[in-house]
Design a protein around this motif. Structure first.
Motif, PDB file in Angstrom:
ATOM      1  N   PHE A  78      10.859  -7.435   7.552  1.00  7.24           N
ATOM      2  CA  PHE A  78       9.680  -7.887   6.830  1.00  7.24           C
ATOM      3  C   PHE A  78       8.276  -7.078   6.966  1.00  7.24           C
ATOM      4  N   ASP A  79       7.831  -6.526   5.895  1.00  4.88           N
ATOM      5  CA  ASP A  79       5.918  -5.935   5.812  1.00  4.88           C
ATOM      6  C   ASP A  79       5.734  -6.592   6.074  1.00  4.88           C
ATOM      7  N   LEU A  80       4.936  -7.406   5.785  1.00  7.59           N
ATOM      8  CA  LEU A  80       3.452  -8.162   5.918  1.00  7.59           C
ATOM      9  C   LEU A  80       3.838 -10.297   6.755  1.00  7.59           C
ATOM     10  N   ALA A  81       3.319 -10.357   7.502  1.00  9.56           N
ATOM     11  CA  ALA A  81       3.547 -11.429   7.873  1.00  9.56           C
ATOM     12  C   ALA A  81       2.313 -12.585   7.974  1.00  9.56           C
ATOM     13  N   PRO A 100      -0.073  -1.493  14.843  1.00 14.07           N
ATOM     14  CA  PRO A 100      -2.151  -2.190  15.084  1.00 14.07           C
ATOM     15  C   PRO A 100      -2.509  -2.070  13.692  1.00 14.07           C
ATOM     16  N   ILE A 101      -3.634  -2.518  12.902  1.00 13.42           N
ATOM     17  CA  ILE A 101      -4.055  -3.406  11.908  1.00 13.42           C
ATOM     18  C   ILE A 101      -4.841  -2.057  11.876  1.00 13.42           C
ATOM     19  N   ASP A 102      -5.012  -0.482  10.721  1.00 15.09           N
ATOM     20  CA  ASP A 102      -5.347  -0.253  10.105  1.00 15.09           C
ATOM     21  C   ASP A 102      -6.392  -0.548   9.306  1.00 15.09           C
ATOM     22  N   MET A 103      -8.165  -0.969  10.209  1.00  9.53           N
ATOM     23  CA  MET A 103      -9.400  -1.544   9.728  1.00  9.53           C
ATOM     24  C   MET A 103      -9.331  -0.860   8.504  1.00  9.53           C
ATOM     25  N   ALA A 104      -9.157   0.242   8.568  1.00  4.51           N
ATOM     26  CA  ALA A 104      -9.870   1.863   7.493  1.00  4.51           C
ATOM     27  C   ALA A 104      -9.750   1.175   6.083  1.00  4.51           C
ATOM     28  N   LYS A 105      -8.052   0.606   6.060  1.00  2.86           N
ATOM     29  CA  LYS A 105      -7.109  -0.073   5.252  1.00  2.86           C
ATOM     30  C   LYS A 105      -7.137  -1.075   4.372  1.00  2.86           C
ATOM     31  N   ALA A 270      -0.550  -9.450   9.308  1.00  2.00           N
ATOM     32  CA  ALA A 270       0.010  -9.358  10.591  1.00  2.00           C
ATOM     33  C   ALA A 270       1.154  -8.311  10.720  1.00  2.00           C
ATOM     34  N   LEU A 271       1.477  -6.599  10.933  1.00  2.00           N
ATOM     35  CA  LEU A 271       2.833  -6.285  10.417  1.00  2.00           C
ATOM     36  C   LEU A 271       3.480  -5.863  11.422  1.00  2.00           C
ATOM     37  N   PRO A 272       4.326  -6.609  10.789  1.00  2.00           N
ATOM     38  CA  PRO A 272       5.683  -6.498  11.643  1.00  2.00           C
ATOM     39  C   PRO A 272       6.042  -5.183  11.831  1.00  2.00           C
ATOM     40  N   ARG A 273       6.424  -4.885  13.248  1.00  2.00           N
ATOM     41  CA  ARG A 273       6.678  -2.858  13.714  1.00  2.00           C
ATOM     42  C   ARG A 273       7.560  -2.208  12.603  1.00  2.00           C
ATOM     43  N   LYS A 274       8.304  -2.959  12.915  1.00  2.50           N
ATOM     44  CA  LYS A 274       9.472  -1.957  11.385  1.00  2.50           C
ATOM     45  C   LYS A 274       9.560  -2.691   9.971  1.00  2.50           C
ATOM     46  N   GLY A 275       8.516  -2.455   9.215  1.00  2.05           N
ATOM     47  CA  GLY A 275       8.103  -2.506   8.069  1.00  2.05           C
ATOM     48  C   GLY A 275       8.302  -1.158   7.507  1.00  2.05           C
ATOM     49  N   GLU A 276       9.123  -1.290   6.292  1.00  7.93           N
ATOM     50  CA  GLU A 276       9.045  -0.450   5.323  1.00  7.93           C
ATOM     51  C   GLU A 276       7.568  -0.169   4.801  1.00  7.93           C
TER      52      GLU A 276
END
Length: 359
Positions: A78-81, A100-105, A270-276
């Motif tokens: 998954f790319d987003l949870a 981690p989330i890149d808050m700048a985005k 939240a961003l799964p660690r291996k999202g593509e």
């Protein structure tokens, strides 16, 4: 002729590489979202796909299932949870399934500042943020106007005059809510197991003593709403969306924020660690936090979002129910769930089992 063949072969090979590259690019333009029911309505998905060209694949889930799926794959698939804010830090420490989330985005101007702060605090791990607020809600009281003056906090459900006319779940929110209403601060005791056990011992006895008041322990939303619609019960501990739904059907029934504070949850991004496709995930977050889009999620899910100004676009009847429940003071008094330390839910489960078995 040999050179011509070589050139043709070379051109074919180059074309094959370019075709594969294009196919790979098309395949990459997909957002695989694992989320709760109502958080990705068909019309919202369709608009996002039209505006971005990104195909959205939605998998409906819950906290336990999200954790299970991402744990099994090491954070891939998954790319987003959208886990709840209190189910991120502990899980990340144990299984390392998020990045981690890149808050700048993140377009933070679109997000309610207080909710953004609460989520950043709850999902901070080693100075990195792992969650952005998405949808929020509370547990509190649903009461009929006949007993509204008697039921203002969780423990009021145990008043003798309400015998056989109340309902609540035998789940951890009931333990937490009753603890606050009894003057305890269970969240402050999360990291002190012995103190937490003492608090739960008080709550356990209170809920055992309260059993004559309980018509039934509700286990499903439809069951609870039916009990309230038919008048079989007059008051319940339940969630805000259910109370607002009933209010729109019958203004005599309303959701009330308890005096000791409604219990608040926030489901996050939240961003799964291996999202593509991380970029697609950020685009989805910023898209659905637009006020008018967020309002459509509220209509589908029944809960408000963290979008700044999104409430202005929801159905007026739902907005009236919300305004009736949450004054500025009641909003400030919400008890937001912090991360749950390992082992606490096992202790709570044992308490709930004893309450269920008690005569």
């Amino acid at each position: 002729m040999g050179n011509q063949w070589v050139r043709k072969a070379g051109n074919w090979a180059l074309g094959a590489v370019m075709t594969a590259s294009v196919i790979g690019s098309v395949q990459a333009e997909e957002l695989r979202l694992i989320t709760w029911g109502g958080y990705a309505p068909d019309d919202v998905v369709a608009q996002f796909e039209d505006e971005t060209g990104i195909d959205v694949q939605v998998t409906l889930s819950n906290n336990e299932d999200m954790i299970s799926k991402l744990r099994a794959t090491g954070g891939s698939g998954f790319d987003l949870a959208q886990p709840s804010q209190d189910r991120i830090v502990g899980v990340q420490r144990q299984f390392n399934i998020y990045r981690p989330i890149d808050m700048a985005k993140i377009d933070t101007d679109q997000i309610q500042a207080g909710m953004l702060r609460a989520t950043r605090t709850a999902t901070d791990l080693d100075g990195k943020v792992y969650g952005v607020p998405a949808v929020w809600g509370t547990s509190g009281l649903i009461v009929h106007e006949d007993v509204a003056d008697q039921v203002r906090d969780y423990t009021d459900l145990c008043k003798p005059e309400l015998a056989g006319e109340v309902s609540y779940r035998l789940k951890r929110p009931t333990l937490i809510g009753f603890a606050f209403a009894m003057g305890h601060d269970p969240f402050a005791a999360y990291n002190d197991t012995e103190q937490y056990k003492k608090i739960l011992a008080d709550v356990e006895q209170k809920l055992i003593d309260c059993k004559p008041n309980v018509k039934t322990y509700w286990t499903g939303g439809d069951q609870l709403l039916a009990l309230l619609r038919t008048g079989e019960i007059k008051a319940a501990m339940a969630w805000d969306a259910g109370g607002w739904k009933l209010y729109q059907e019958d203004p005599a029934i309303r959701f009330v924020a308890p005096e000791s504070g409604a219990l608040g949850w926030i489901d996050t991004f939240a961003l799964p660690r291996k999202g593509e496709n991380e970029e697609a995930a950020y685009r989805w977050i910023n898209f659905v936090m637009q006020p008018e889009v967020a309002a459509r999620i509220t209509e589908a899910a029944g809960n408000f979002t963290a979008s700044q100004g999104g409430e202005a676009f929801v159905d007026p009847a739902l907005r009236r129910a919300y305004d009736q429940t949450f004054s500025v003071q009641a909003l400030d008094n919400i008890r937001w769930y912090p991360p749950v330390p390992a082992g606490l839910e096992t202790i709570e489960g044992q308490v709930l089992d004893r309450i269920q078995a008690a005569n």
